[in-house]
Design a protein around this motif. Sequence first.
Motif, PDB file in Angstrom:
ATOM      1  N   ALA A  46      40.735  72.799  80.942  1.00  0.00           N
ATOM      2  CA  ALA A  46      41.959  73.534  81.280  1.00  0.00           C
ATOM      3  C   ALA A  46      43.214  72.962  80.639  1.00  0.00           C
ATOM      4  O   ALA A  46      44.114  73.712  80.240  1.00  0.00           O
ATOM      5  CB  ALA A  46      42.129  73.573  82.798  1.00  0.00           C
ATOM      6  N   GLU A  47      43.266  71.619  80.513  1.00  0.00           N
ATOM      7  CA  GLU A  47      44.528  70.986  80.126  1.00  0.00           C
ATOM      8  C   GLU A  47      44.441  70.108  78.890  1.00  0.00           C
ATOM      9  O   GLU A  47      45.462  69.587  78.432  1.00  0.00           O
ATOM     10  CB  GLU A  47      45.063  70.148  81.298  1.00  0.00           C
ATOM     11  CG  GLU A  47      45.247  70.939  82.585  1.00  0.00           C
ATOM     12  CD  GLU A  47      45.691  70.061  83.734  1.00  0.00           C
ATOM     13  OE1 GLU A  47      46.630  69.255  83.526  1.00  0.00           O
ATOM     14  OE2 GLU A  47      45.104  70.163  84.827  1.00  0.00           O
ATOM     15  N   GLY A  48      43.246  69.900  78.360  1.00  0.00           N
ATOM     16  CA  GLY A  48      43.096  69.049  77.191  1.00  0.00           C
ATOM     17  C   GLY A  48      42.537  67.692  77.553  1.00  0.00           C
ATOM     18  O   GLY A  48      42.599  67.247  78.710  1.00  0.00           O
ATOM     19  N   LEU A  49      42.008  67.012  76.553  1.00  0.00           N
ATOM     20  CA  LEU A  49      41.337  65.732  76.766  1.00  0.00           C
ATOM     21  C   LEU A  49      42.279  64.674  77.329  1.00  0.00           C
ATOM     22  O   LEU A  49      41.895  63.884  78.196  1.00  0.00           O
ATOM     23  CB  LEU A  49      40.731  65.249  75.436  1.00  0.00           C
ATOM     24  CG  LEU A  49      39.874  63.993  75.496  1.00  0.00           C
ATOM     25  CD1 LEU A  49      38.639  64.223  76.353  1.00  0.00           C
ATOM     26  CD2 LEU A  49      39.464  63.572  74.082  1.00  0.00           C
ATOM     27  N   HIS A 121      34.541  74.293  75.411  1.00  0.00           N
ATOM     28  CA  HIS A 121      35.022  72.925  75.661  1.00  0.00           C
ATOM     29  C   HIS A 121      35.661  72.376  74.382  1.00  0.00           C
ATOM     30  O   HIS A 121      35.146  71.436  73.766  1.00  0.00           O
ATOM     31  CB  HIS A 121      33.857  72.030  76.091  1.00  0.00           C
ATOM     32  CG  HIS A 121      33.038  72.585  77.217  1.00  0.00           C
ATOM     33  ND1 HIS A 121      33.469  72.593  78.528  1.00  0.00           N
ATOM     34  CD2 HIS A 121      31.803  73.167  77.228  1.00  0.00           C
ATOM     35  CE1 HIS A 121      32.536  73.135  79.293  1.00  0.00           C
ATOM     36  NE2 HIS A 121      31.523  73.494  78.534  1.00  0.00           N
ATOM     37  N   PRO A 122      36.784  72.940  73.970  1.00  0.00           N
ATOM     38  CA  PRO A 122      37.342  72.587  72.650  1.00  0.00           C
ATOM     39  C   PRO A 122      37.742  71.131  72.524  1.00  0.00           C
ATOM     40  O   PRO A 122      37.847  70.611  71.405  1.00  0.00           O
ATOM     41  CB  PRO A 122      38.555  73.519  72.528  1.00  0.00           C
ATOM     42  CG  PRO A 122      38.904  73.897  73.938  1.00  0.00           C
ATOM     43  CD  PRO A 122      37.602  73.956  74.656  1.00  0.00           C
ATOM     44  N   TRP A 123      37.954  70.430  73.628  1.00  0.00           N
ATOM     45  CA  TRP A 123      38.310  69.013  73.576  1.00  0.00           C
ATOM     46  C   TRP A 123      37.214  68.175  72.925  1.00  0.00           C
ATOM     47  O   TRP A 123      37.486  67.055  72.467  1.00  0.00           O
ATOM     48  CB  TRP A 123      38.604  68.492  74.977  1.00  0.00           C
ATOM     49  CG  TRP A 123      37.533  68.777  75.994  1.00  0.00           C
ATOM     50  CD1 TRP A 123      37.462  69.882  76.804  1.00  0.00           C
ATOM     51  CD2 TRP A 123      36.392  67.974  76.303  1.00  0.00           C
ATOM     52  NE1 TRP A 123      36.337  69.813  77.602  1.00  0.00           N
ATOM     53  CE2 TRP A 123      35.660  68.655  77.317  1.00  0.00           C
ATOM     54  CE3 TRP A 123      35.913  66.765  75.833  1.00  0.00           C
ATOM     55  CZ2 TRP A 123      34.483  68.147  77.860  1.00  0.00           C
ATOM     56  CZ3 TRP A 123      34.737  66.255  76.366  1.00  0.00           C
ATOM     57  CH2 TRP A 123      34.043  66.939  77.369  1.00  0.00           C
ATOM     58  N   ARG A 185      46.065  77.349  71.490  1.00  0.00           N
ATOM     59  CA  ARG A 185      46.657  77.010  72.787  1.00  0.00           C
ATOM     60  C   ARG A 185      47.989  76.278  72.605  1.00  0.00           C
ATOM     61  O   ARG A 185      48.964  76.555  73.314  1.00  0.00           O
ATOM     62  CB  ARG A 185      45.703  76.119  73.579  1.00  0.00           C
ATOM     63  CG  ARG A 185      44.500  76.831  74.152  1.00  0.00           C
ATOM     64  CD  ARG A 185      43.669  75.850  74.973  1.00  0.00           C
ATOM     65  NE  ARG A 185      42.462  76.461  75.498  1.00  0.00           N
ATOM     66  CZ  ARG A 185      41.558  75.794  76.215  1.00  0.00           C
ATOM     67  NH1 ARG A 185      41.743  74.505  76.471  1.00  0.00           N
ATOM     68  NH2 ARG A 185      40.487  76.411  76.674  1.00  0.00           N
ATOM     69  N   ALA A 186      48.030  75.327  71.689  1.00  0.00           N
ATOM     70  CA  ALA A 186      49.226  74.497  71.517  1.00  0.00           C
ATOM     71  C   ALA A 186      50.384  75.269  70.901  1.00  0.00           C
ATOM     72  O   ALA A 186      51.547  75.050  71.264  1.00  0.00           O
ATOM     73  CB  ALA A 186      48.891  73.279  70.657  1.00  0.00           C
ATOM     74  N   SER A 187      50.068  76.159  69.956  1.00  0.00           N
ATOM     75  CA  SER A 187      51.128  76.851  69.208  1.00  0.00           C
ATOM     76  C   SER A 187      51.380  78.274  69.681  1.00  0.00           C
ATOM     77  O   SER A 187      52.428  78.854  69.376  1.00  0.00           O
ATOM     78  CB  SER A 187      50.769  76.875  67.721  1.00  0.00           C
ATOM     79  OG  SER A 187      49.616  77.693  67.500  1.00  0.00           O
ATOM     80  N   GLY A 188      50.410  78.843  70.397  1.00  0.00           N
ATOM     81  CA  GLY A 188      50.526  80.250  70.771  1.00  0.00           C
ATOM     82  C   GLY A 188      50.417  81.177  69.578  1.00  0.00           C
ATOM     83  O   GLY A 188      50.863  82.323  69.634  1.00  0.00           O
ATOM     84  N   GLN A 189      49.791  80.696  68.523  1.00  0.00           N
ATOM     85  CA  GLN A 189      49.759  81.432  67.263  1.00  0.00           C
ATOM     86  C   GLN A 189      48.361  81.373  66.668  1.00  0.00           C
ATOM     87  O   GLN A 189      47.707  80.332  66.682  1.00  0.00           O
ATOM     88  CB  GLN A 189      50.768  80.804  66.298  1.00  0.00           C
ATOM     89  CG  GLN A 189      50.937  81.512  64.978  1.00  0.00           C
ATOM     90  CD  GLN A 189      51.969  80.797  64.111  1.00  0.00           C
ATOM     91  OE1 GLN A 189      52.014  79.577  64.046  1.00  0.00           O
ATOM     92  NE2 GLN A 189      52.821  81.573  63.447  1.00  0.00           N
ATOM     93  N   SER A 190      47.898  82.501  66.122  1.00  0.00           N
ATOM     94  CA  SER A 190      46.604  82.524  65.459  1.00  0.00           C
ATOM     95  C   SER A 190      46.727  81.921  64.061  1.00  0.00           C
ATOM     96  O   SER A 190      47.829  81.798  63.510  1.00  0.00           O
ATOM     97  CB  SER A 190      46.083  83.958  65.346  1.00  0.00           C
ATOM     98  OG  SER A 190      46.870  84.698  64.422  1.00  0.00           O
TER      99      SER A 190
END
Length: 254
Positions: A46-49, A121-123, A185-190
């Motif tokens: 949910a929030e990153g590693l 689980h992108p972390w 997630r971090a940038s809100g951009q594709s």
Amino acid sequence: MAENDADRVLALLWRHRNPPPGARTGRRPRLSVDAVVAAGVAIADAEGLEAASMAKVAARLGVGTMTLYTYVPSRTELLELMVDHVLGSRDLPGPGDSPPSDWRDRIHLYAQRTLDMYRAHPWLSRISTVRPPLGPGTFAEREFVLSTVAGAGLPIGRVNEAALAVTMLVTSAARQEGENVLLRRASGQSNDSWWAERSGFWEDWFDEEQHPTMTRVWHADGFGGGTEEQAAAAFTYGLRLLLEGIAREGAGPP
């Protein structure tokens, strides 16, 4: 002999196979290692590693941080347990199960579940794979890929090399999938939106004379599709060629 860090984490990784002596005696513990690991995974998802700290895991479970240390000695061990748990969540068929009969289909099953795992689980893409956790999740993957490649008819001395080649290709593509999720997630951009913002580069800065092959590929529409579509096509192409090569070697000399 005094227990070292490796001994401690191995006992935790294999806790379901070899529970510690006296684990089922006395008062029932308030928590379990499984609960600690699940909480760590949920926070990282949910929030990153970076958010999966011992303090935050303890707060999620409603206990003090010092209580958490009685189950998992440190965050280092917690991360190993989290990684191995997620690796095992792919539920790859093991000995005695009924996987797809064709070895190529088995590899495609492994590849798809690994790609899905990194998306969920992108972390994982932030954790090195050079020294993997020596737990059941890791070894289930190794056994599945080795047994699958062995089914292609390769000489037994070449099976590990072929299996590592498959694993390296699949993991590389899957880690990129995880990185894509984290960047969005971090940038809100594709990625495509990021490239679109830099479209002026091709007119203002790109030198066709210095990049003749890129220019030829461009004019042949070899860069068609978005960046993620290109990456998916490249992975499919590379995996197909790799499996064809393994199949040819497995068939032996003509």
